[in-house]
Design an enzyme around this catalytic site. Structure first.
Site, PDB file in Angstrom:
ATOM      1  N   GLU A   1      -3.902  -0.229  -3.813  1.00 28.35           N
ATOM      2  CA  GLU A   1      -3.737   0.401  -5.136  1.00 28.35           C
ATOM      3  C   GLU A   1      -2.880  -0.553  -5.950  1.00 28.35           C
ATOM      4  O   GLU A   1      -1.651  -0.511  -5.885  1.00 28.35           O
ATOM      5  CB  GLU A   1      -3.042   1.767  -4.988  1.00 28.35           C
ATOM      6  CG  GLU A   1      -3.794   2.746  -4.107  1.00 28.35           C
ATOM      7  CD  GLU A   1      -4.984   3.413  -4.805  1.00 28.35           C
ATOM      8  OE1 GLU A   1      -5.126   3.240  -6.027  1.00 28.35           O
ATOM      9  OE2 GLU A   1      -5.760   4.090  -4.108  1.00 28.35           O
TER      10      GLU A   1
ATOM     11  N   CYS B   1       0.906   2.384 -13.435  1.00 32.03           N
ATOM     12  CA  CYS B   1      -0.269   1.540 -13.185  1.00 32.03           C
ATOM     13  C   CYS B   1      -1.379   1.914 -14.158  1.00 32.03           C
ATOM     14  O   CYS B   1      -2.224   1.087 -14.488  1.00 32.03           O
ATOM     15  CB  CYS B   1      -0.731   1.676 -11.747  1.00 32.03           C
ATOM     16  SG  CYS B   1      -0.958   3.385 -11.249  1.00 32.03           S
TER      17      CYS B   1
HETATM   18  P1  NAD Z   1       5.477  -5.101  -6.096  1.00 31.50           P
HETATM   19  O1  NAD Z   1       4.148  -5.700  -5.802  1.00 31.50           O
HETATM   20  O2  NAD Z   1       6.568  -5.995  -6.503  1.00 31.50           O
HETATM   21  O3  NAD Z   1       6.005  -4.298  -4.797  1.00 31.50           O
HETATM   22  C1  NAD Z   1       5.287  -3.212  -4.259  1.00 31.50           C
HETATM   23  C2  NAD Z   1       5.653  -3.043  -2.793  1.00 31.50           C
HETATM   24  O4  NAD Z   1       5.070  -4.103  -2.032  1.00 31.50           O
HETATM   25  C3  NAD Z   1       7.154  -3.103  -2.512  1.00 31.50           C
HETATM   26  O5  NAD Z   1       7.476  -2.154  -1.527  1.00 31.50           O
HETATM   27  C4  NAD Z   1       7.346  -4.524  -1.998  1.00 31.50           C
HETATM   28  O6  NAD Z   1       8.481  -4.690  -1.184  1.00 31.50           O
HETATM   29  C5  NAD Z   1       6.072  -4.723  -1.206  1.00 31.50           C
HETATM   30  N1  NAD Z   1       5.647  -6.112  -1.005  1.00 31.50           N
HETATM   31  C6  NAD Z   1       5.693  -7.118  -1.913  1.00 31.50           C
HETATM   32  N2  NAD Z   1       5.152  -8.232  -1.378  1.00 31.50           N
HETATM   33  C7  NAD Z   1       4.743  -7.917  -0.127  1.00 31.50           C
HETATM   34  C8  NAD Z   1       4.104  -8.643   0.928  1.00 31.50           C
HETATM   35  N3  NAD Z   1       3.771  -9.928   0.785  1.00 31.50           N
HETATM   36  N4  NAD Z   1       3.828  -8.001   2.094  1.00 31.50           N
HETATM   37  C9  NAD Z   1       4.127  -6.684   2.231  1.00 31.50           C
HETATM   38  N5  NAD Z   1       4.759  -5.949   1.276  1.00 31.50           N
HETATM   39  C10 NAD Z   1       5.039  -6.556   0.113  1.00 31.50           C
HETATM   40  O7  NAD Z   1       5.238  -3.962  -7.207  1.00 31.50           O
HETATM   41  P2  NAD Z   1       6.310  -3.131  -8.046  1.00 31.50           P
HETATM   42  O8  NAD Z   1       6.953  -4.016  -9.053  1.00 31.50           O
HETATM   43  O9  NAD Z   1       7.161  -2.321  -7.136  1.00 31.50           O
HETATM   44  O10 NAD Z   1       5.334  -2.094  -8.786  1.00 31.50           O
HETATM   45  C11 NAD Z   1       4.633  -2.373  -9.958  1.00 31.50           C
HETATM   46  C12 NAD Z   1       3.201  -2.759  -9.651  1.00 31.50           C
HETATM   47  O11 NAD Z   1       2.567  -1.755  -8.857  1.00 31.50           O
HETATM   48  C13 NAD Z   1       2.352  -2.847 -10.911  1.00 31.50           C
HETATM   49  O12 NAD Z   1       1.505  -3.945 -10.801  1.00 31.50           O
HETATM   50  C14 NAD Z   1       1.577  -1.540 -10.909  1.00 31.50           C
HETATM   51  O13 NAD Z   1       0.376  -1.570 -11.654  1.00 31.50           O
HETATM   52  C15 NAD Z   1       1.341  -1.355  -9.443  1.00 31.50           C
HETATM   53  N6  NAD Z   1       1.064   0.033  -9.109  1.00 31.50           N
HETATM   54  C16 NAD Z   1      -0.227   0.364  -8.809  1.00 31.50           C
HETATM   55  C17 NAD Z   1      -0.543   1.677  -8.543  1.00 31.50           C
HETATM   56  C18 NAD Z   1      -1.955   2.091  -8.263  1.00 31.50           C
HETATM   57  O14 NAD Z   1      -2.144   3.199  -7.792  1.00 31.50           O
HETATM   58  N7  NAD Z   1      -2.945   1.259  -8.535  1.00 31.50           N
HETATM   59  C19 NAD Z   1       0.466   2.656  -8.537  1.00 31.50           C
HETATM   60  C20 NAD Z   1       1.768   2.272  -8.818  1.00 31.50           C
HETATM   61  C21 NAD Z   1       2.050   0.947  -9.105  1.00 31.50           C
END
Ligand code: NAD
Length: 509
Positions: free
Chosen positions: A263, A297
């Site tokens: 997601e 998102c």
């Molecule tokens: P982010 O990608 O920085 O982090 C999200 C999560 O992934 C965190 O828990 C982080 O620690 C983890 N993570 C990051 N790199 C990783 C890796 N290489 N391996 C495993 N885990 C890893 O995102 P954010 O800044 O917390 O959130 C914002 C983003 O999330 C935006 O792009 C938004 O659109 C997206 N989002 C999408 C949805 C959806 O349902 N499509 C919902 C909410 C947020």
């Protein structure tokens, strides 16, 4: 502690955590400093899971799964019903904590907890409906059927902007499906995760006999997430976050043939047609573009407006963007709270600089400081008029920026709409049946969510939630999303005395 005696954000946070049943040792020591975006100050210190602790938790979750899968599904549903009751009782407390940790409005914080209650209700009912199919067999005295079985441990990696609802969409389904869950929340929002874990433990104590490790929390950064992604004991990882995160985890999951629910980022658009009800469209645009300070998102990021109504709509939008109240999200009247952190602010300013140098007309976007605190990052939402959908428009900037473009032919509006790498949510505002139906048709929106006369954000839990292309293709929450959390077996039963082979093959020995 009474409300009157609360003197700092830190104390208020600790008070809420205590009410939610989180032991002080979980938030007053540890390496991870937690900031509130409301003021930017540190409100807690949380211990992070090291590699050994994560390995131990994943192993315990696997053992818990082996036990939990044998509990009848409707009984598993009872645990989730109890969990929903805990969330209901904790709604204002947890909702407040969501606001302090993410900066979203109180009504949005409460709404996030309401979503958790709703998915628990959905999952409890679902626990009596994991029905398989019976399929006619081509062979006499044979019966074919499908059975759904629990899958294993589900890894949940979540983003900061929905710090608890995303866990519940996954965990409520996974647990009724007979799976165990291991959760790595965003390192920016560990406190609400601790609270949810405490509430789960309360529900588990009331249920009685829940295997140790059935639902585990692992606090840490991407390294902990990677451990979940790499673990052979985890057959399904549901990861919510940026497309960059998805790009890092997807190949690793594919390499070990694990299932993935991804997601990821969105770049959501709305088309405003000549026949649109502009009053309704204006309200929908305002909430979708500026709600949660543009940090959903599903936030509306692109507006494609018919040239005949462009001057009227843009004038009205400019007024709304200029007058919307930016400030303390806990105060009545505020509609836009802070950005999560400084990094987010700089990403927004960089996108606006690019737009400016490409000749765009920008209204808003500047930093405001309603609480007089230099560590917090409040911004006025930006309205950016552009003549073409250039590269910076095709990127998701996780901040309140709305790019506005004109169209003259409907077919060009659809092309612009789909010409971005992401495919999460979309909307059309029209009272023309042909335009509405075409938008929803095979040649219309290419997104996972396509709405008519409703904004792009604020989905209900009953539908499957997710998007296409760089949004990752995952679906979670309602509809038949539960199927991803189970494994399907096809059974053929011969109740006769002959052994006819399928497709008429003969193999006489
Ligand atoms: P982010 O990608 O920085 O982090 C999200 C999560 O992934 C965190 O828990 C982080 O620690 C983890 N993570 C990051 N790199 C990783 C890796 N290489 N391996 C495993 N885990 C890893 O995102 P954010 O800044 O917390 O959130 C914002 C983003 O999330 C935006 O792009 C938004 O659109 C997206 N989002 C999408 C949805 C959806 O349902 N499509 C919902 C909410 C947020």
């Amino acid at each position: 502690m009474t409300t009157d005696s609360i003197v700092s954000m830190e104390q208020e946070t600790h008070h809420l955590l205590t009410l939610l049943g989180v032991p002080a040792s979980q938030y007053n020591s540890g390496n991870l400093a937690v900031h509130t975006p409301l003021t930017g100050e540190v409100i807690a210190h949380v211990p992070e899971a090291n590699t050994a602790a994560a390995t131990e938790a994943i192993t315990a979750a696997h053992k818990a799964f082996l036990e939990w899968r044998t509990v009848p599904a409707p009984k598993r549903g009872e645990l989730i019903r109890l969990l929903g009751e805990e969330f209901r009782a904790a709604l204002p407390t947890l909702g407040n904590l969501v606001t302090i940790e993410t900066g979203k409005l109180l009504s949005e914080g409460f709404g996030e907890v309401q979503e958790m209650i709703d998915i628990c209700t959905f999952a409890a009912g679902l626990s009596r409906q994991f029905a398989g199919l019976t399929v006619p067999s081509e062979r006499a005295q044979h019966r074919m059927m499908e059975t759904w079985h629990p899958l294993g441990v589900v890894g949940i990696i979540s983003a900061f902007n929905f710090p608890v609802a995303v866990w519940s969409w996954n965990a409520a389904l996974a647990l009724v499906c007979g799976d165990a869950v291991v959760w790595k929340p965003s390192e920016k929002t560990p406190l609400t995760a601790l609270a949810v874990q405490a509430l789960f433990e309360r529900a588990a104590a009331k249920f009685g006999g829940v295997p140790h490790g059935l639902s585990t929390l692992l606090i840490g950064d991407a390294a902990v997430g990677q451990q979940i992604v790499d673990s052979p004991l985890i057959p399904l990882v549901s990861a919510t976050g940026s497309t960059a995160m998805g790009r890092a985890v997807a190949p690793k999951l594919a390499e070990r043939f694990a299932r993935a629910i991804l997601e990821l980022g969105g770049n959501n658009a709305a088309i405003i047609c000549p026949s649109a009800d502009l009053d309704l469209a204006l309200r929908a645009i305002a909430f979708s573009a500026m709600g949660t300070a543009g940090q959903r998102c599903t936030t509306l990021r692109r507006l494609i407006v018919h040239e005949s109504i462009y001057p009227t709509l843009i004038a009205r939008l400019k007024k709304v963007f200029a007058s919307i109240v930016v400030g303390d999200p806990r105060k009545a009247g505020t509609l836009v709270g802070p950005l999560i952190d400084e990094r987010s602010f700089h990403a927004m300013q960089a996108a606006l600089d690019e737009a400016r140098s490409s000749g765009a007309t920008i209204t808003g976007g500047e930093r405001v400081n309603p609480l007089g605190d230099s560590l917090a990052f409040y911004v006025r939402p930006a309205l950016v008029e552009i003549s073409a959908q250039t590269e910076f428009v095709k990127r998701e900037t996780f901040a309140p920026i709305l790019y506005v473009m004109k169209y003259s032919r409907f077919v060009d509006a659809l092309t612009l709409h789909n010409d971005v790498p992401q495919g999460l949510s979309s909307a059309i505002f029209t009272t023309n049946l042909r335009e509405a139906e075409e938008f929803l048709s095979v040649t219309g929106s290419d997104c996972g969510i396509a709405n008519v006369n409703i904004g792009t954000s604020g989905a209900e839990i009953g539908g499957a939630f997710g998007g296409e292309k760089e949004t990752g293709g995952g679906r979670e929450s309602g509809s038949d999303a539960w199927k991803q959390y189970m494994r399907r077996t096809t059974n053929t039963i011969n109740y006769g005395h002959e052994l006819p082979l399928a497709q008429g093959v003969s193999f006489d020995i």
